[in-house]
Design a protein around this motif. Structure first.
Motif, mmCIF file in Angstrom:
data_model
loop_
_atom_site.group_PDB
_atom_site.id
_atom_site.type_symbol
_atom_site.label_atom_id
_atom_site.label_comp_id
_atom_site.label_asym_id
_atom_site.label_seq_id
_atom_site.Cartn_x
_atom_site.Cartn_y
_atom_site.Cartn_z
ATOM 1 N N LYS A 85 -7.862 -1.235 -13.438
ATOM 2 C CA LYS A 85 -7.400 -2.028 -12.294
ATOM 3 C C LYS A 85 -6.355 -3.043 -12.753
ATOM 4 O O LYS A 85 -5.295 -3.178 -12.130
ATOM 5 C CB LYS A 85 -8.587 -2.743 -11.648
ATOM 6 C CG LYS A 85 -8.204 -3.630 -10.498
ATOM 7 C CD LYS A 85 -9.417 -4.388 -9.984
ATOM 8 C CE LYS A 85 -8.958 -5.466 -9.008
ATOM 9 N NZ LYS A 85 -9.929 -6.499 -8.847
ATOM 10 N N HIS A 86 -6.628 -3.732 -13.866
ATOM 11 C CA HIS A 86 -5.669 -4.709 -14.380
ATOM 12 C C HIS A 86 -4.374 -4.025 -14.829
ATOM 13 O O HIS A 86 -3.280 -4.579 -14.622
ATOM 14 C CB HIS A 86 -6.265 -5.513 -15.532
ATOM 15 C CG HIS A 86 -7.321 -6.467 -15.106
ATOM 16 N ND1 HIS A 86 -7.130 -7.443 -14.158
ATOM 17 C CD2 HIS A 86 -8.606 -6.600 -15.489
ATOM 18 C CE1 HIS A 86 -8.232 -8.134 -13.982
ATOM 19 N NE2 HIS A 86 -9.164 -7.633 -14.779
ATOM 20 N N TRP A 99 2.453 -2.821 -11.274
ATOM 21 C CA TRP A 99 2.863 -2.890 -9.869
ATOM 22 C C TRP A 99 4.373 -3.092 -9.725
ATOM 23 O O TRP A 99 5.010 -2.480 -8.877
ATOM 24 C CB TRP A 99 2.119 -4.020 -9.159
ATOM 25 C CG TRP A 99 2.466 -4.118 -7.722
ATOM 26 C CD1 TRP A 99 3.237 -5.054 -7.114
ATOM 27 C CD2 TRP A 99 2.067 -3.218 -6.686
ATOM 28 N NE1 TRP A 99 3.330 -4.807 -5.776
ATOM 29 C CE2 TRP A 99 2.621 -3.677 -5.482
ATOM 30 C CE3 TRP A 99 1.287 -2.056 -6.668
ATOM 31 C CZ2 TRP A 99 2.432 -3.033 -4.272
ATOM 32 C CZ3 TRP A 99 1.099 -1.417 -5.462
ATOM 33 C CH2 TRP A 99 1.667 -1.902 -4.286
ATOM 34 N N ASP A 100 4.963 -3.931 -10.587
ATOM 35 C CA ASP A 100 6.402 -4.208 -10.503
ATOM 36 C C ASP A 100 7.249 -3.107 -11.130
ATOM 37 O O ASP A 100 8.460 -3.116 -10.987
ATOM 38 C CB ASP A 100 6.717 -5.542 -11.188
ATOM 39 C CG ASP A 100 6.149 -6.710 -10.405
ATOM 40 O OD1 ASP A 100 6.017 -6.586 -9.163
ATOM 41 O OD2 ASP A 100 5.826 -7.740 -11.031
ATOM 42 N N GLU A 101 6.626 -2.192 -11.823
ATOM 43 C CA GLU A 101 7.355 -1.088 -12.459
ATOM 44 C C GLU A 101 7.479 0.054 -11.453
ATOM 45 O O GLU A 101 6.796 1.065 -11.526
ATOM 46 C CB GLU A 101 6.638 -0.627 -13.736
ATOM 47 C CG GLU A 101 6.365 -1.718 -14.737
ATOM 48 C CD GLU A 101 7.632 -2.317 -15.320
ATOM 49 O OE1 GLU A 101 8.656 -1.605 -15.432
ATOM 50 O OE2 GLU A 101 7.608 -3.508 -15.668
ATOM 51 N N ARG A 102 8.333 -0.110 -10.493
ATOM 52 C CA ARG A 102 8.467 0.855 -9.384
ATOM 53 C C ARG A 102 8.855 2.256 -9.856
ATOM 54 O O ARG A 102 8.540 3.237 -9.204
ATOM 55 C CB ARG A 102 9.497 0.353 -8.372
ATOM 56 C CG ARG A 102 9.166 -0.987 -7.808
ATOM 57 C CD ARG A 102 8.175 -0.835 -6.706
ATOM 58 N NE ARG A 102 7.944 -2.145 -6.087
ATOM 59 C CZ ARG A 102 6.786 -2.554 -5.649
ATOM 60 N NH1 ARG A 102 5.749 -1.794 -5.754
ATOM 61 N NH2 ARG A 102 6.665 -3.736 -5.101
ATOM 62 N N VAL A 113 2.295 5.860 -10.668
ATOM 63 C CA VAL A 113 0.937 5.433 -10.972
ATOM 64 C C VAL A 113 -0.028 6.457 -10.379
ATOM 65 O O VAL A 113 0.101 6.844 -9.223
ATOM 66 C CB VAL A 113 0.668 4.029 -10.395
ATOM 67 C CG1 VAL A 113 -0.757 3.606 -10.675
ATOM 68 C CG2 VAL A 113 1.656 3.030 -10.980
ATOM 69 N N MET A 141 -3.112 -1.284 -13.552
ATOM 70 C CA MET A 141 -2.380 -0.917 -12.336
ATOM 71 C C MET A 141 -1.693 -2.147 -11.731
ATOM 72 O O MET A 141 -0.563 -2.059 -11.253
ATOM 73 C CB MET A 141 -3.323 -0.282 -11.306
ATOM 74 C CG MET A 141 -3.914 1.056 -11.726
ATOM 75 S SD MET A 141 -2.680 2.324 -12.094
ATOM 76 C CE MET A 141 -2.598 2.235 -13.873
ATOM 77 N N GLU A 142 -2.360 -3.283 -11.790
ATOM 78 C CA GLU A 142 -1.748 -4.525 -11.301
ATOM 79 C C GLU A 142 -0.544 -4.896 -12.170
ATOM 80 O O GLU A 142 0.481 -5.341 -11.659
ATOM 81 C CB GLU A 142 -2.770 -5.657 -11.283
ATOM 82 C CG GLU A 142 -3.820 -5.497 -10.206
ATOM 83 C CD GLU A 142 -4.977 -6.481 -10.345
ATOM 84 O OE1 GLU A 142 -4.989 -7.307 -11.286
ATOM 85 O OE2 GLU A 142 -5.885 -6.416 -9.493
#
Length: 128
Positions: free
Chosen positions: A65-66, A72-75, A79, A68-69
């Motif tokens: 989970k961490h 998050w900014d790595e578009r 994921v 993936m968070e």
């Protein structure tokens, strides 16, 4: 030579058989008690293993989970959902497995921090 009466011989045989049966019952009681103790110990080990497994799963899920968070900014990065466990991994202690996952997570975080773009780097200024 005197013959032993049949009734005396019968009593001897019955006494021998009764003694053997009693010794066998006692042996079976002892064996049953030993096996019951072994089962209790095995059940405790199974419970401890299940608790350790749950601890590892919870630790992996939390770090996923961490991660993936953090991504998050790595578009650009695709994921995916958390993969299934790799059954080829050798069994180990829960603490060691969680430490291994934590280490991989920290490597990911460090690599993301290094690759972050900042305006000061673009202009050739050293990072502050």
């Amino acid at each position: 030579m005197s013959e032993v009466p049949a009734s005396a011989r019968y009593k001897e045989i019955i006494a021998t058989a009764t003694g053997a049966a009693e010794r066998m019952r006692e042996h079976e009681r002892e064996k049953s008690a030993r096996l019951a103790q072994e089962v209790a110990v095995a059940e405790q080990r199974i419970a401890a293993a299940a608790e350790a497994r749950d601890e590892v799963v919870a630790g992996v899920e939390l770090r996923w989970k961490h991660a993936m968070e953090a991504l998050w900014d790595e578009r650009w990065m695709r994921v995916t959902p958390m993969p299934h466990p790799d059954r080829r991994v050798a069994p180990g202690r829960a603490a060691d497995l969680i430490a291994s996952v934590q280490s991989a997570y920290l490597v990911l975080r460090r690599s993301l921090e290094k690759s972050r773009w900042s305006p000061s780097r673009r202009r050739g200024k050293p990072p502050e």
